[in-house]
Design a protein around this motif. Structure first.
Motif, PDB file in Angstrom:
ATOM      1  N   THR A 155      11.565   7.019  -6.631  1.00  0.00           N
ATOM      2  CA  THR A 155      10.194   7.411  -6.523  1.00  0.00           C
ATOM      3  C   THR A 155       9.387   7.029  -7.296  1.00  0.00           C
ATOM      4  O   THR A 155       8.138   6.784  -7.058  1.00  0.00           O
ATOM      5  CB  THR A 155      10.353   8.932  -6.662  1.00  0.00           C
ATOM      6  N   HIS A 156       9.725   6.421  -8.423  1.00  0.00           N
ATOM      7  CA  HIS A 156       8.731   5.937  -9.445  1.00  0.00           C
ATOM      8  C   HIS A 156       9.332   4.825 -10.387  1.00  0.00           C
ATOM      9  O   HIS A 156      10.477   5.034 -10.549  1.00  0.00           O
ATOM     10  CB  HIS A 156       8.698   7.063 -10.396  1.00  0.00           C
ATOM     11  N   VAL A 157       8.325   3.879 -10.370  1.00  0.00           N
ATOM     12  CA  VAL A 157       8.555   2.770 -11.430  1.00  0.00           C
ATOM     13  C   VAL A 157       7.699   3.067 -12.589  1.00  0.00           C
ATOM     14  O   VAL A 157       6.697   3.422 -12.571  1.00  0.00           O
ATOM     15  CB  VAL A 157       8.388   1.388 -10.822  1.00  0.00           C
ATOM     16  N   ILE A 158       8.231   3.261 -13.980  1.00  0.00           N
ATOM     17  CA  ILE A 158       7.506   3.402 -14.941  1.00  0.00           C
ATOM     18  C   ILE A 158       7.488   2.170 -15.923  1.00  0.00           C
ATOM     19  O   ILE A 158       8.586   1.848 -16.312  1.00  0.00           O
ATOM     20  CB  ILE A 158       8.072   4.746 -15.747  1.00  0.00           C
ATOM     21  N   HIS A 209       7.039  -7.501  -9.303  1.00  0.00           N
ATOM     22  CA  HIS A 209       8.397  -7.305  -8.966  1.00  0.00           C
ATOM     23  C   HIS A 209       8.926  -5.951  -9.314  1.00  0.00           C
ATOM     24  O   HIS A 209       9.697  -5.262  -8.475  1.00  0.00           O
ATOM     25  CB  HIS A 209       9.470  -8.221  -9.835  1.00  0.00           C
ATOM     26  N   ARG A 210       8.381  -5.348 -10.385  1.00  0.00           N
ATOM     27  CA  ARG A 210       8.764  -4.030 -10.713  1.00  0.00           C
ATOM     28  C   ARG A 210       8.477  -2.963  -9.979  1.00  0.00           C
ATOM     29  O   ARG A 210       9.140  -2.468  -9.423  1.00  0.00           O
ATOM     30  CB  ARG A 210       8.020  -3.767 -12.121  1.00  0.00           C
ATOM     31  N   SER A 211       7.103  -3.091  -9.397  1.00  0.00           N
ATOM     32  CA  SER A 211       6.496  -1.899  -8.565  1.00  0.00           C
ATOM     33  C   SER A 211       7.054  -2.205  -7.310  1.00  0.00           C
ATOM     34  O   SER A 211       7.064  -0.995  -6.550  1.00  0.00           O
ATOM     35  CB  SER A 211       4.828  -2.082  -8.503  1.00  0.00           C
ATOM     36  N   GLY A 212       7.347  -3.342  -6.993  1.00  0.00           N
ATOM     37  CA  GLY A 212       8.152  -3.451  -5.609  1.00  0.00           C
ATOM     38  C   GLY A 212       9.702  -2.943  -5.550  1.00  0.00           C
ATOM     39  O   GLY A 212      10.055  -2.578  -4.551  1.00  0.00           O
ATOM     40  N   ARG A 213      10.062  -2.142  -6.754  1.00  0.00           N
ATOM     41  CA  ARG A 213      11.209  -1.585  -6.610  1.00  0.00           C
ATOM     42  C   ARG A 213      10.967  -0.212  -6.108  1.00  0.00           C
ATOM     43  O   ARG A 213      12.206   0.487  -5.450  1.00  0.00           O
ATOM     44  CB  ARG A 213      11.826  -1.158  -7.998  1.00  0.00           C
ATOM     45  N   ASP A 273       0.876  -1.277   0.138  1.00  0.00           N
ATOM     46  CA  ASP A 273       0.138  -0.003   0.101  1.00  0.00           C
ATOM     47  C   ASP A 273       0.788   1.317  -0.087  1.00  0.00           C
ATOM     48  O   ASP A 273       0.364   2.324  -0.341  1.00  0.00           O
ATOM     49  CB  ASP A 273      -1.045   0.040   1.068  1.00  0.00           C
ATOM     50  N   THR A 274       2.090   1.150   0.069  1.00  0.00           N
ATOM     51  CA  THR A 274       3.111   2.345  -0.087  1.00  0.00           C
ATOM     52  C   THR A 274       3.296   2.703  -1.460  1.00  0.00           C
ATOM     53  O   THR A 274       3.729   3.823  -1.697  1.00  0.00           O
ATOM     54  CB  THR A 274       4.138   2.159   0.793  1.00  0.00           C
ATOM     55  N   VAL A 275       2.605   1.738  -2.342  1.00  0.00           N
ATOM     56  CA  VAL A 275       2.914   1.984  -3.670  1.00  0.00           C
ATOM     57  C   VAL A 275       1.413   2.270  -4.323  1.00  0.00           C
ATOM     58  O   VAL A 275       0.549   1.680  -4.272  1.00  0.00           O
ATOM     59  CB  VAL A 275       3.385   0.748  -4.379  1.00  0.00           C
ATOM     60  N   GLN A 276       1.507   3.525  -5.082  1.00  0.00           N
ATOM     61  CA  GLN A 276       0.213   3.782  -5.792  1.00  0.00           C
ATOM     62  C   GLN A 276       0.422   3.380  -7.214  1.00  0.00           C
ATOM     63  O   GLN A 276       1.385   3.606  -7.881  1.00  0.00           O
ATOM     64  CB  GLN A 276      -0.062   5.346  -5.525  1.00  0.00           C
ATOM     65  N   HIS A 277      -0.622   2.880  -7.809  1.00  0.00           N
ATOM     66  CA  HIS A 277      -0.493   2.332  -9.092  1.00  0.00           C
ATOM     67  C   HIS A 277      -1.444   3.206 -10.127  1.00  0.00           C
ATOM     68  O   HIS A 277      -2.462   3.388  -9.814  1.00  0.00           O
ATOM     69  CB  HIS A 277      -1.165   0.756  -9.116  1.00  0.00           C
ATOM     70  N   GLU A 278      -0.827   3.597 -10.999  1.00  0.00           N
ATOM     71  CA  GLU A 278      -1.283   4.489 -12.000  1.00  0.00           C
ATOM     72  C   GLU A 278      -1.423   4.045 -13.463  1.00  0.00           C
ATOM     73  O   GLU A 278      -0.389   3.453 -13.731  1.00  0.00           O
ATOM     74  CB  GLU A 278      -0.789   5.892 -11.838  1.00  0.00           C
ATOM     75  N   TYR A 279      -2.233   4.339 -14.190  1.00  0.00           N
ATOM     76  CA  TYR A 279      -1.793   4.156 -15.684  1.00  0.00           C
ATOM     77  C   TYR A 279      -2.564   5.224 -16.499  1.00  0.00           C
ATOM     78  O   TYR A 279      -3.122   5.990 -16.326  1.00  0.00           O
ATOM     79  CB  TYR A 279      -2.698   2.655 -16.020  1.00  0.00           C
ATOM     80  N   TYR A 280      -1.754   5.464 -17.537  1.00  0.00           N
ATOM     81  CA  TYR A 280      -1.917   6.292 -18.495  1.00  0.00           C
ATOM     82  C   TYR A 280      -2.099   6.125 -19.819  1.00  0.00           C
ATOM     83  O   TYR A 280      -1.436   4.996 -20.259  1.00  0.00           O
ATOM     84  CB  TYR A 280      -0.535   7.285 -18.468  1.00  0.00           C
ATOM     85  N   LEU A 281      -3.488   6.091 -20.319  1.00  0.00           N
ATOM     86  CA  LEU A 281      -3.835   5.616 -21.797  1.00  0.00           C
ATOM     87  C   LEU A 281      -3.363   6.824 -22.755  1.00  0.00           C
ATOM     88  O   LEU A 281      -3.889   7.689 -22.794  1.00  0.00           O
ATOM     89  CB  LEU A 281      -5.286   5.569 -21.605  1.00  0.00           C
ATOM     90  N   VAL A 282      -2.470   6.043 -23.700  1.00  0.00           N
ATOM     91  CA  VAL A 282      -2.181   6.828 -24.755  1.00  0.00           C
ATOM     92  C   VAL A 282      -2.149   6.359 -26.230  1.00  0.00           C
ATOM     93  O   VAL A 282      -2.513   4.830 -26.012  1.00  0.00           O
ATOM     94  CB  VAL A 282      -0.482   7.366 -24.518  1.00  0.00           C
ATOM     95  N   GLY A 283      -1.955   6.743 -27.145  1.00  0.00           N
ATOM     96  CA  GLY A 283      -2.029   6.222 -28.723  1.00  0.00           C
ATOM     97  C   GLY A 283      -0.696   5.404 -28.495  1.00  0.00           C
ATOM     98  O   GLY A 283       0.153   5.728 -28.156  1.00  0.00           O
ATOM     99  N   GLY A 284      -0.929   4.365 -29.459  1.00  0.00           N
ATOM    100  CA  GLY A 284       0.474   3.457 -29.780  1.00  0.00           C
ATOM    101  C   GLY A 284       1.686   4.220 -29.892  1.00  0.00           C
ATOM    102  O   GLY A 284       2.702   3.758 -29.512  1.00  0.00           O
ATOM    103  N   ARG A 285       1.458   5.249 -30.746  1.00  0.00           N
ATOM    104  CA  ARG A 285       2.869   5.829 -31.071  1.00  0.00           C
ATOM    105  C   ARG A 285       3.323   6.951 -30.134  1.00  0.00           C
ATOM    106  O   ARG A 285       4.213   7.697 -30.202  1.00  0.00           O
ATOM    107  CB  ARG A 285       2.663   6.453 -32.390  1.00  0.00           C
TER     108      ARG A 285
END
Ligand code: ADP
Ligand code: MG
Length: 601
Positions: A312-315, A328-332, A215-227
């Motif tokens: 601060t951020h995992v992208i 595993h990624r977000s746990g960084r 819970d110390t990690v907030q999960h966010e997604y960003y919807l973009v065009g493929g390019r």
């Protein structure tokens, strides 16, 4: 009795709630509203974005304000102009049946005289960004010496943006015996400091477990065009000036390319993947630990050993194939008691993956928008001002000061500030001034996760594509299918109706895969030749579009040389733009394209 009524809210607010269509209070509302209505307390409420915090403080505030008096009684501080306007709008909706209650928004970048006029007419509730608020207090336009309630909304964000001093100043203009309500998604040190310094014995409520690891990690997604993946990555970085991040790509090739591109574009980036020597990897990791590298672009395998605490951020530049890998990624980030953010850049076809991940991690993603150019400029501006303020003066410059004074002679303080800030700001401004919105419209939330909803975007269930390779390039339908399957990371059932002609071919996929396929084949080259995929006009693929053979024609000279590129054993497939793998012609064309738009991944 409705659930809202049970919280102690009065009829004018209940009517407004009914109009808004809210049926049940959210957890943070349920916990804070009765507390705030009951008594005059200080409150610290921790809840993630999207949990209804505005109403959690808005309802009780409106109920407690005396709308017969025109005195300013409530002050809400919020980090950005957008949030200010959003809160003001919500407050106006909540208070629509409370006669005489005025909520006014105060924020930078708009006419101060107009805002002053609105304040003068009487505003019981003021919603403000710290900078503009301080300015207006300084000019004596606004009086907050009689407020009863001060709300710090998105406190963590305000402090991130460097508003600590402003908030301190503003609070020093408020009476001692007011109530302070602090709302925040996370509780970094700085927020705790504010709570300790400016609040009396605050009651603390937390929605969702506070320190239970994930819970110390907030999960966010960003919807973009493929390019737009690459420009989106740049914006996310620009919108988070203090970013210290790991950017995950799926392949070594993408990892190398994204890192190179970032470096070329002036970011402190580095690549970490298995094709580097141990020595190279050590160098990169050392630079990362020392924070000389702010964006470490890495493959999953290479990043496995990273033991750096304050990321601060995992992208997720691309989502991994396995959900487990996402964990595993977000746990960084979010380690050692710190909070962190895991961002995912996705295209529409990947929305259902988000759904599967949510189930697995038992946490919801927040759908966020890629910041606009103007928002980024604003963030950068405050960041710069804050940096100037907190920079330690280097005594070594003293010898040069007289000469520098000469150079800057005649500039007054205001002019000097404007110029100093412009030095840096103009760079961002010129870049972002005319850029487009990168956000892709999101399908209705209710439809998320149903899997096939994406089809509605093309009007029917499957899409037929044209590809400019055929028998002449050594393909039959089986080998072409294999090539597509491997290149696109697809299963064999994802591709159908593969139809190989002499110098070109056709194939079909579900419409949901369209973005991914067009994205993969953007500037895609095999041995210096473009392999071009386009959506075919004709459903049966009988004829191709006029532009469709652009690839081979343009590269006619290479044709014979590269005739055999399609055979798998020879193929080192790569997109153009990589300085390493492109032919001369290829890389210059990659460069040209990258100048024409935001980027070309
Ligand atoms: P936060 O400040 O926690 O990020 P907001 O206050 O902006 O969240 O609320 C997010 C959205 O949820 C808003 O559109 C708001 O109108 C809506 N909302 C808030 N409370 C409720 C509720 N009890 N029922 C339904 N929708 C709600
Ligand atoms: Mg909010």
């Amino acid at each position: 009795m409705t659930k809202f009524e049970a919280l102690g809210l009065n009829s004018s607010i209940l009517n407004a709630i009914a109009d808004l269509g809210f049926e049940t209070p959210s957890e943070v509302q349920e916990k804070s509203i009765p507390l705030l209505l009951d008594d005059e307390i200080d409150l610290v409420a921790l809840a993630q974005t999207g949990t209804g915090k505005t109403a959690a403080f808005g309802f009780p505030l409106i109920q407690k304000i005396n709308s017969d008096s025109r005195t300013t009684q409530g002050l809400i501080l919020s980090p950005t102009r957008e949030l200010c306007l959003q809160i003001t709008n919500e407050m106006q909706l909540y208070s629509k049946y409370v006669k005489g209650l005025n909520t006014v928004a105060i924020y930078g970048g708009a006419s101060i005289t107009e805002q002053a006029r609105q304040i003068k007419r009487g505003a019981q509730i003021v919603v403000a960004t710290p900078g503009r608020m301080k300015d207006m207090i300084g000019r004596g336009i606004i009086d907050i010496t009689k407020i009863d309630y001060c709300i710090l909304d998105e406190a963590d964000e305000m402090l991130n943006m460097g508003f600590y001093e402003d908030i301190k100043d503003i609070l020093s203009n408020t009476p001692k015996e007011k109530s302070t309500w602090l709302f925040s998604a996370t509780m970094p040190k700085e927020v705790a400091t504010i709570a300790k310094k400016f609040m009396h014995n605050p009651t603390e409520i937390t929605v969702g477990a506070k320190n239970s690891g994930v819970d110390t990690v907030q999960h966010e997604y960003y919807l973009v065009g493929g390019r737009d993946r690459y420009p989106a990555l740049k914006r996310l970085s620009d919108a988070n000036p203090g970013i210290f991040s790991v950017v995950f790509c799926r392949t070594k090739r993408d990892t190398q390319r994204v890192a190179e591109k970032l470096i070329e574009d002036g970011y402190n980036a580095g690549a970490l993947h298995g094709d580097l020597s141990q020595n190279q990897r050590d160098l990169v990791m050392n630079a990362f630990r020392k924070k000389q590298i702010q964006m470490l672009v890495a493959t999953d395998v290479a990043a496995r050993g990273i033991d750096v605490d304050d990321i601060t951020h995992v992208i997720n530049y691309q989502l991994p194939d396995e959900i487990e890998t996402y964990t595993h990624r977000s746990g960084r980030t979010g380690r050692a008691g710190k909070s962190g953010i895991s961002m995912v850049i996705i295209t529409r076809s990947e929305l259902r993956k988000i759904h599967s991940i949510e189930k697995k991690i038992k946490q919801n993603f927040i759908s966020k928008k890629i910041p606009t150019g103007i928002e980024i400029c604003e963030i950068q501006l405050y960041h710069l001002a804050n940096r100037i303020r907190t920079t330690e003066i280097n005594e070594e410059i003293n010898n040069y000061l007289p000469a520098i004074h000469d150079v800057l002679d005649g500039l007054d303080r205001d002019e000097l500030i404007q110029k100093i800030v412009s030095v840096e700001f103009t760079r961002f401004f010129n870049y972002y001034n005319k850029t487009k919105d990168l956000n892709s419209a999101e399908p209705d939330r209710r439809e998320r996760g149903k899997g096939k909803t994406d089809q509605s975007f093309s009007g029917n269930g499957s899409v037929r594509y044209f590809i400019n390779v055929g028998e002449r390039d050594g393909y039959d339908w089986m080998s072409l299918k294999d090539f597509l399957k491997d290149t696109l990371h697809l299963g064999k059932d994802d591709l159908f109706k593969v139809d190989v002609k002499d110098s070109f071919s056709f194939f079909n996929t579900e419409a949901a895969l369209k973005d991914q396929i067009l994205e993969t084949f953007t500037d895609f080259k095999v041995k210096g030749r473009f392999v071009n995929v386009e959506v075919s006009d004709s459903p049966e693929g009988g004829r191709r579009r006029k532009r469709s053979d652009r690839g081979p024609r343009k590269n006619k000279d290479n044709r014979d040389r590269d005739r055999s590129y399609g055979k798998k054993r020879e193929g080192k497939y790569s997109k153009s733009g990589s300085r390493r793998s492109g032919s001369k012609q290829g890389s210059s064309s990659g460069k040209r394209r990258s100048k024409n738009r935001d980027g070309f991944f």
